[in-house]
Design a protein around this motif. Structure first.
Motif, PDB file in Angstrom:
ATOM      1  N   UNK A 146      36.018  53.905  21.294  1.00  0.00           N
ATOM      2  CA  UNK A 146      37.187  54.769  21.370  1.00  0.00           C
ATOM      3  C   UNK A 146      38.412  53.924  21.724  1.00  0.00           C
ATOM      4  N   UNK A 147      39.392  53.875  20.837  1.00  0.00           N
ATOM      5  CA  UNK A 147      40.611  53.096  21.056  1.00  0.00           C
ATOM      6  C   UNK A 147      40.584  51.713  20.447  1.00  0.00           C
ATOM      7  N   UNK A 148      39.523  51.386  19.695  1.00  0.00           N
ATOM      8  CA  UNK A 148      39.398  50.038  19.138  1.00  0.00           C
ATOM      9  C   UNK A 148      40.502  49.751  18.103  1.00  0.00           C
ATOM     10  N   UNK A 149      40.899  50.735  17.326  1.00  0.00           N
ATOM     11  CA  UNK A 149      41.884  50.496  16.255  1.00  0.00           C
ATOM     12  C   UNK A 149      43.212  50.000  16.819  1.00  0.00           C
ATOM     13  N   UNK A 150      43.724  50.663  17.837  1.00  0.00           N
ATOM     14  CA  UNK A 150      45.016  50.250  18.396  1.00  0.00           C
ATOM     15  C   UNK A 150      44.898  48.909  19.113  1.00  0.00           C
ATOM     16  N   UNK A 151      43.764  48.662  19.734  1.00  0.00           N
ATOM     17  CA  UNK A 151      43.559  47.393  20.430  1.00  0.00           C
ATOM     18  C   UNK A 151      43.499  46.237  19.442  1.00  0.00           C
ATOM     19  N   UNK A 152      42.776  46.413  18.358  1.00  0.00           N
ATOM     20  CA  UNK A 152      42.685  45.363  17.337  1.00  0.00           C
ATOM     21  C   UNK A 152      44.043  45.170  16.659  1.00  0.00           C
ATOM     22  N   UNK A 153      44.746  46.259  16.399  1.00  0.00           N
ATOM     23  CA  UNK A 153      46.079  46.151  15.788  1.00  0.00           C
ATOM     24  C   UNK A 153      47.058  45.421  16.708  1.00  0.00           C
ATOM     25  N   UNK A 154      46.924  45.616  18.010  1.00  0.00           N
ATOM     26  CA  UNK A 154      47.789  44.934  18.981  1.00  0.00           C
ATOM     27  C   UNK A 154      47.408  43.468  19.113  1.00  0.00           C
ATOM     28  N   UNK A 155      46.126  43.169  18.973  1.00  0.00           N
ATOM     29  CA  UNK A 155      45.647  41.798  19.168  1.00  0.00           C
ATOM     30  C   UNK A 155      46.191  40.833  18.115  1.00  0.00           C
ATOM     31  N   UNK A 156      46.378  41.311  16.911  1.00  0.00           N
ATOM     32  CA  UNK A 156      46.866  40.447  15.838  1.00  0.00           C
ATOM     33  C   UNK A 156      48.216  39.813  16.138  1.00  0.00           C
ATOM     34  N   UNK A 157      49.249  40.608  16.374  1.00  0.00           N
ATOM     35  CA  UNK A 157      50.566  40.021  16.661  1.00  0.00           C
ATOM     36  C   UNK A 157      50.603  39.183  17.944  1.00  0.00           C
ATOM     37  N   UNK A 158      49.860  39.608  18.959  1.00  0.00           N
ATOM     38  CA  UNK A 158      49.832  38.836  20.207  1.00  0.00           C
ATOM     39  C   UNK A 158      49.255  37.450  19.961  1.00  0.00           C
ATOM     40  N   UNK A 159      48.108  37.396  19.306  1.00  0.00           N
ATOM     41  CA  UNK A 159      47.472  36.106  19.021  1.00  0.00           C
ATOM     42  C   UNK A 159      48.317  35.280  18.057  1.00  0.00           C
ATOM     43  N   UNK A 160      49.004  35.923  17.124  1.00  0.00           N
ATOM     44  CA  UNK A 160      49.838  35.208  16.162  1.00  0.00           C
ATOM     45  C   UNK A 160      50.988  34.473  16.845  1.00  0.00           C
ATOM     46  N   UNK A 161      51.370  34.913  18.015  1.00  0.00           N
ATOM     47  CA  UNK A 161      52.407  34.219  18.785  1.00  0.00           C
ATOM     48  C   UNK A 161      51.792  33.206  19.746  1.00  0.00           C
ATOM     49  N   UNK A 162      50.758  33.611  20.456  1.00  0.00           N
ATOM     50  CA  UNK A 162      50.195  32.781  21.529  1.00  0.00           C
ATOM     51  C   UNK A 162      49.512  31.520  21.017  1.00  0.00           C
ATOM     52  N   UNK A 163      48.644  31.637  20.042  1.00  0.00           N
ATOM     53  CA  UNK A 163      47.850  30.484  19.626  1.00  0.00           C
ATOM     54  C   UNK A 163      48.656  29.384  18.935  1.00  0.00           C
ATOM     55  N   UNK A 164      49.599  29.685  18.037  1.00  0.00           N
ATOM     56  CA  UNK A 164      50.423  28.597  17.503  1.00  0.00           C
ATOM     57  C   UNK A 164      51.257  27.900  18.586  1.00  0.00           C
ATOM     58  N   UNK A 165      51.740  28.652  19.557  1.00  0.00           N
ATOM     59  CA  UNK A 165      52.468  28.030  20.674  1.00  0.00           C
ATOM     60  C   UNK A 165      51.517  27.112  21.441  1.00  0.00           C
ATOM     61  N   UNK A 166      50.299  27.567  21.667  1.00  0.00           N
ATOM     62  CA  UNK A 166      49.278  26.731  22.306  1.00  0.00           C
ATOM     63  C   UNK A 166      49.086  25.436  21.520  1.00  0.00           C
ATOM     64  N   UNK A 167      48.981  25.537  20.192  1.00  0.00           N
ATOM     65  CA  UNK A 167      48.822  24.348  19.347  1.00  0.00           C
ATOM     66  C   UNK A 167      49.972  23.365  19.529  1.00  0.00           C
ATOM     67  N   UNK A 168      51.185  23.872  19.488  1.00  0.00           N
ATOM     68  CA  UNK A 168      52.344  22.991  19.592  1.00  0.00           C
ATOM     69  C   UNK A 168      52.475  22.367  20.975  1.00  0.00           C
ATOM     70  N   UNK A 169      52.192  23.114  22.010  1.00  0.00           N
ATOM     71  CA  UNK A 169      52.226  22.558  23.372  1.00  0.00           C
ATOM     72  C   UNK A 169      51.135  21.512  23.541  1.00  0.00           C
ATOM     73  N   UNK A 170      49.938  21.779  23.043  1.00  0.00           N
ATOM     74  CA  UNK A 170      48.842  20.812  23.107  1.00  0.00           C
ATOM     75  C   UNK A 170      49.200  19.530  22.358  1.00  0.00           C
ATOM     76  N   UNK A 171      49.801  19.686  21.198  1.00  0.00           N
ATOM     77  CA  UNK A 171      50.226  18.514  20.414  1.00  0.00           C
ATOM     78  C   UNK A 171      51.304  17.736  21.161  1.00  0.00           C
ATOM     79  N   UNK A 172      52.228  18.435  21.784  1.00  0.00           N
ATOM     80  CA  UNK A 172      53.315  17.784  22.521  1.00  0.00           C
ATOM     81  C   UNK A 172      52.777  17.046  23.744  1.00  0.00           C
TER      82      UNK A 172
END
Length: 175
Positions: A146-172
């Motif tokens: 119950x509530x999985x659809x909104x949680x999965x829909x929210x997870x996409x944009x959050x991860x799309x911001x967080x993980x590339x920033x993680x990559x760039x900081x790790x590279x730096x």
């Protein structure tokens, strides 16, 4: 909900007596209510999150720059040349996959915390397993999603911001 659980644990662990000194009331165990379910969500969830992100990046890089995409671990492909939108796509997919997999455990964890607050008692991982059985028995497997659809829909944009920033900081940091 977790903040209230923490406040309750503090209140029940340390109680000020008549002489103004703190007394340990029920012990430090209150800080670890439902730790097993919490550990499952966080450890397994983060493992899936990072593994999926790295796998998707490598598969995308292999598909872009080699002729034969494969799931073999040999012939490492550099992901440094991936564009930001490519990284964001991989990250969004990883976040959505992670939450789709761990959502039932997260529901159980939230219900366990709520039950702990209502009953004023410290609950264990075994209570979490029993709670899951009870939920499935009374409401069916759908109650765990119950509530999985909104949680999965929210997870996409959050991860799309967080993980590339993680990559760039790790590279730096690595350079």
């Amino acid at each position: 909900l977790m903040v209230w659980g923490f406040r309750k644990a503090i209140r029940e662990t340390f109680h000020t007596g008549m002489n103004g000194k703190a007394h340990v009331l029920k012990g430090l165990g209150h800080f670890y209510t439902g730790f097993g379910v919490h550990f499952l969500c966080d450890a397994f969830g983060r493992s899936v999150y990072m593994f999926t992100y790295e796998l998707l990046k490598r598969q995308l890089a292999r598909a872009k720059w080699t002729e034969q995409p494969s799931f073999e671990c040999t012939n490492r492909v550099s992901t440094e040349k991936l564009s930001v939108p490519d990284r964001m796509l991989c990250a969004a997919s990883a976040g959505m996959t992670c939450w789709a997999l761990i959502f039932p455990a997260d529901v159980i964890r939230s219900q366990l915390y709520a039950k702990s607050l209502m009953t004023q008692s410290s609950l264990t991982t075994r209570d979490g397993i029993e709670l899951a059985r009870q939920m499935v028995k009374e409401q069916g497997f759908r109650s765990l999603y119950r509530g999985v659809a909104i949680t999965v829909a929210r997870a996409g944009p959050v991860a799309a911001v967080v993980l590339p920033v993680y990559d760039f900081v790790l590279s730096w940091v690595s350079s």
